[in-house]
Design a protein around this motif. Structure first.
Motif, PDB file in Angstrom:
ATOM      1  N   GLY A  27       4.856  48.596 -76.365  1.00 17.60           N
ATOM      2  CA  GLY A  27       5.597  49.326 -75.410  1.00 17.60           C
ATOM      3  C   GLY A  27       4.823  49.350 -73.957  1.00 17.60           C
ATOM      4  O   GLY A  27       5.498  49.664 -73.046  1.00 17.60           O
ATOM      5  N   PHE A  28       3.512  49.618 -74.113  1.00 13.94           N
ATOM      6  CA  PHE A  28       2.842  49.620 -72.792  1.00 13.94           C
ATOM      7  C   PHE A  28       3.265  48.273 -72.112  1.00 13.94           C
ATOM      8  O   PHE A  28       3.171  48.469 -70.681  1.00 13.94           O
ATOM      9  N   LEU A  29       3.110  47.231 -72.585  1.00 16.84           N
ATOM     10  CA  LEU A  29       3.540  45.912 -71.918  1.00 16.84           C
ATOM     11  C   LEU A  29       4.758  45.790 -71.374  1.00 16.84           C
ATOM     12  O   LEU A  29       4.914  45.341 -70.475  1.00 16.84           O
ATOM     13  N   ALA A  30       5.550  46.330 -72.067  1.00 16.23           N
ATOM     14  CA  ALA A  30       7.091  46.321 -71.824  1.00 16.23           C
ATOM     15  C   ALA A  30       7.262  47.070 -70.422  1.00 16.23           C
ATOM     16  O   ALA A  30       8.094  46.907 -69.554  1.00 16.23           O
ATOM     17  N   MET A  31       6.661  48.347 -70.356  1.00 17.15           N
ATOM     18  CA  MET A  31       6.492  49.197 -69.209  1.00 17.15           C
ATOM     19  C   MET A  31       5.824  48.437 -67.996  1.00 17.15           C
ATOM     20  O   MET A  31       6.553  48.387 -67.094  1.00 17.15           O
ATOM     21  N   ARG A  32       4.661  47.966 -68.261  1.00 16.48           N
ATOM     22  CA  ARG A  32       3.884  47.158 -67.050  1.00 16.48           C
ATOM     23  C   ARG A  32       4.384  46.113 -66.785  1.00 16.48           C
ATOM     24  O   ARG A  32       4.379  45.725 -65.411  1.00 16.48           O
ATOM     25  N   LEU A  33       4.917  45.223 -67.541  1.00 11.86           N
ATOM     26  CA  LEU A  33       5.689  43.978 -67.090  1.00 11.86           C
ATOM     27  C   LEU A  33       7.101  44.060 -66.700  1.00 11.86           C
ATOM     28  O   LEU A  33       7.653  43.032 -66.554  1.00 11.86           O
ATOM     29  N   GLN A  34       7.434  45.154 -66.984  1.00  8.82           N
ATOM     30  CA  GLN A  34       9.099  45.431 -66.777  1.00  8.82           C
ATOM     31  C   GLN A  34       9.919  44.513 -67.593  1.00  8.82           C
ATOM     32  O   GLN A  34      10.743  43.678 -67.119  1.00  8.82           O
ATOM     33  N   ARG A  35       9.699  44.424 -68.823  1.00  7.23           N
ATOM     34  CA  ARG A  35      10.317  43.390 -69.846  1.00  7.23           C
ATOM     35  C   ARG A  35      10.959  44.132 -70.890  1.00  7.23           C
ATOM     36  O   ARG A  35      10.510  45.209 -71.482  1.00  7.23           O
ATOM     37  N   PRO A  36      12.092  43.784 -71.253  1.00 13.17           N
ATOM     38  CA  PRO A  36      12.761  44.489 -72.339  1.00 13.17           C
ATOM     39  C   PRO A  36      12.141  44.525 -73.370  1.00 13.17           C
ATOM     40  O   PRO A  36      11.200  43.272 -73.877  1.00 13.17           O
ATOM     41  N   LEU A  37      11.950  45.145 -74.478  1.00 12.36           N
ATOM     42  CA  LEU A  37      11.302  45.304 -75.814  1.00 12.36           C
ATOM     43  C   LEU A  37      12.117  45.209 -76.934  1.00 12.36           C
ATOM     44  O   LEU A  37      12.977  46.029 -77.016  1.00 12.36           O
ATOM     45  N   PHE A  38      12.017  44.158 -77.566  1.00 11.31           N
ATOM     46  CA  PHE A  38      12.747  43.625 -78.800  1.00 11.31           C
ATOM     47  C   PHE A  38      12.141  44.243 -80.099  1.00 11.31           C
ATOM     48  O   PHE A  38      11.209  43.705 -80.376  1.00 11.31           O
ATOM     49  N   CYS A  39      12.837  45.255 -80.835  1.00 10.34           N
ATOM     50  CA  CYS A  39      12.190  45.773 -81.902  1.00 10.34           C
ATOM     51  C   CYS A  39      13.107  45.444 -83.264  1.00 10.34           C
ATOM     52  O   CYS A  39      14.344  45.724 -83.096  1.00 10.34           O
ATOM     53  N   GLU A  40      12.370  44.666 -84.025  1.00 16.80           N
ATOM     54  CA  GLU A  40      13.139  44.411 -85.314  1.00 16.80           C
ATOM     55  C   GLU A  40      12.423  44.866 -86.308  1.00 16.80           C
ATOM     56  O   GLU A  40      11.327  45.076 -86.586  1.00 16.80           O
ATOM     57  N   GLY A  41      13.205  44.993 -87.590  1.00 15.28           N
ATOM     58  CA  GLY A  41      12.546  45.656 -88.554  1.00 15.28           C
ATOM     59  C   GLY A  41      13.649  46.162 -89.707  1.00 15.28           C
ATOM     60  O   GLY A  41      14.913  46.248 -89.250  1.00 15.28           O
ATOM     61  N   GLU A  42      13.264  46.677 -90.877  1.00 20.37           N
ATOM     62  CA  GLU A  42      14.266  47.368 -91.794  1.00 20.37           C
ATOM     63  C   GLU A  42      14.627  48.474 -91.402  1.00 20.37           C
ATOM     64  O   GLU A  42      13.971  49.179 -90.387  1.00 20.37           O
ATOM     65  N   PRO A  43      15.869  49.025 -91.656  1.00 25.25           N
ATOM     66  CA  PRO A  43      16.215  50.261 -91.607  1.00 25.25           C
ATOM     67  C   PRO A  43      15.329  51.357 -91.669  1.00 25.25           C
ATOM     68  O   PRO A  43      14.651  51.271 -92.854  1.00 25.25           O
ATOM     69  N   GLY A  44      15.233  52.286 -90.872  1.00 25.78           N
ATOM     70  CA  GLY A  44      14.398  53.267 -91.175  1.00 25.78           C
ATOM     71  C   GLY A  44      12.884  53.401 -90.699  1.00 25.78           C
ATOM     72  O   GLY A  44      12.183  53.998 -91.290  1.00 25.78           O
ATOM     73  N   THR A  45      12.626  52.346 -89.985  1.00 30.44           N
ATOM     74  CA  THR A  45      11.351  51.986 -89.760  1.00 30.44           C
ATOM     75  C   THR A  45      10.994  52.625 -88.343  1.00 30.44           C
ATOM     76  O   THR A  45       9.711  52.395 -87.648  1.00 30.44           O
ATOM     77  N   GLY A  46      11.865  53.362 -87.738  1.00 29.36           N
ATOM     78  CA  GLY A  46      11.546  53.987 -86.413  1.00 29.36           C
ATOM     79  C   GLY A  46      11.846  53.175 -85.258  1.00 29.36           C
ATOM     80  O   GLY A  46      11.404  53.741 -84.048  1.00 29.36           O
ATOM     81  N   LYS A  47      12.702  52.414 -85.271  1.00 31.23           N
ATOM     82  CA  LYS A  47      12.970  51.559 -84.175  1.00 31.23           C
ATOM     83  C   LYS A  47      13.800  52.394 -83.077  1.00 31.23           C
ATOM     84  O   LYS A  47      13.258  52.507 -81.696  1.00 31.23           O
ATOM     85  N   THR A  48      14.802  52.994 -83.404  1.00 30.67           N
ATOM     86  CA  THR A  48      15.613  53.884 -82.553  1.00 30.67           C
ATOM     87  C   THR A  48      14.930  55.187 -82.305  1.00 30.67           C
ATOM     88  O   THR A  48      14.949  55.593 -80.915  1.00 30.67           O
TER      89      THR A  48
END
Length: 289
Positions: A27-48
């Motif tokens: 998350g910090f690198l997405a902010m600092r580098l201004q890059r989108p963060l792609f979060c993948e995982g099983e439903p219910g792991t806290g992505k949203t």
């Protein structure tokens, strides 16, 4: 701006989201580098929930695009308000006594007044913000290709209106439950993080943090039971959201412990398929022995 992944973890903790070191760093690198963060995982792991927590922790507005099969650029970006445009033309015609200049009338139709901004356009015009593109794996290939161009420059050109460019790049979080593989071209434009279900101690901390009324013992019992359920061959293993629902259901019933009898009454809070309910009910005594 937070100055380190540790700062971001503290900020997220302040709004009730417990991020581990890997997620805080991503998350910090997405902010600092201004890059989108792609979060993948099983439903219910806290992505949203991560995007919601980033919005709260950073005090930024949240713009959410919920993807679905068949979503297109018009639904995600903008549409023209045709009924209002038609009323505007009629008003112009009445005001001009029927002598309406076509070129002038056309120019008056395509202004911000009649532009209906959908989530992606709202994110460009309200940035800085957190843009959540939720469940991108539900969209089709054509929509992915459209996103590639948008995420490269945070710019869109509306033929009748002109170019719109974000003054500040939004913090973009894309989520995927991996119902299908997302194309490499989109992933290459993002920082990637795979979210696992939390380990037992962290899940206990999440329960205690999100539900102040739950005891340490109850949180431990719920977390242990959920981890045992995840080890079973279920159609939909429970996520953290189901752990929270289960603990809240037990508290609402006035229970101070989770045993086989309490589990039998509240399984609907944690399991969502009848086949899973039948499979677990057949093994309740063994699960809580």
């Amino acid at each position: 701006m937070t100055e380190s992944p540790e700062d971001l973890a503290v900020a997220l903790d302040g709004v009730g989201y417990l991020a581990d070191e890997g997620l805080a760093t991503a998350g910090f690198l997405a902010m600092r580098l201004q890059r989108p963060l792609f979060c993948e995982g099983e439903p219910g792991t806290g992505k949203t929930a991560l995007a919601l927590a980033l919005s709260s922790a950073l005090d930024l507005p949240l713009v959410r695009l919920q993807c679905h099969e068949g979503i297109d650029a018009a639904q995600a970006l903008y549409e023209w308000d045709f009924p209002r445009q038609l009323l505007h033309l009629r008003a112009l015609e009445a005001a001009e006594g029927g002598r309406l200049d076509a070129e002038t009338a056309e120019r008056s139709l395509y202004t911000e007044r009649f532009l209906l901004a959908r989530p992606l356009l709202r994110a460009l015009t309200t940035a800085p913000c957190v843009l959540l593109i939720d469940e991108i794996d539900r969209a089709d290939d054509e929509f992915e290709a459209f996103l590639l161009e948008l995420l490269d420059e945070y710019t869109v050109t509306i033929p009748e209106y002109g170019e719109i460019r974000a003054e500040v790049a939004p913090l973009v979080v894309l989520t995927s439950n991996r119902t299908r593989e997302v194309h490499d071209a989109l992933k290459r434009r993002c920082l990637y993080h795979w979210l696992e279900h939390p380990d037992l101690p962290r899940e206990v901390r999440i329960l205690r943090r999100r539900i102040p009324g739950v005891s340490e013992a109850m949180a431990g019992q719920v977390a242990e039971a959920v981890h045992r359920l995840r080890a079973m061959e279920l159609l939909k293993p429970p996520g953290t959201a189901e752990s929270l629902d289960w603990a809240r259901a037990l508290l609402a019933l006035g229970r101070d412990e989770l045993d086989a009898a309490a589990a039998a009454r509240t399984l609907g809070a944690v399991l969502k398929y009848s086949e899973d309910l039948d499979r677990v009910r057949a093994k309740l005594d063994a699960l809580f022995a």
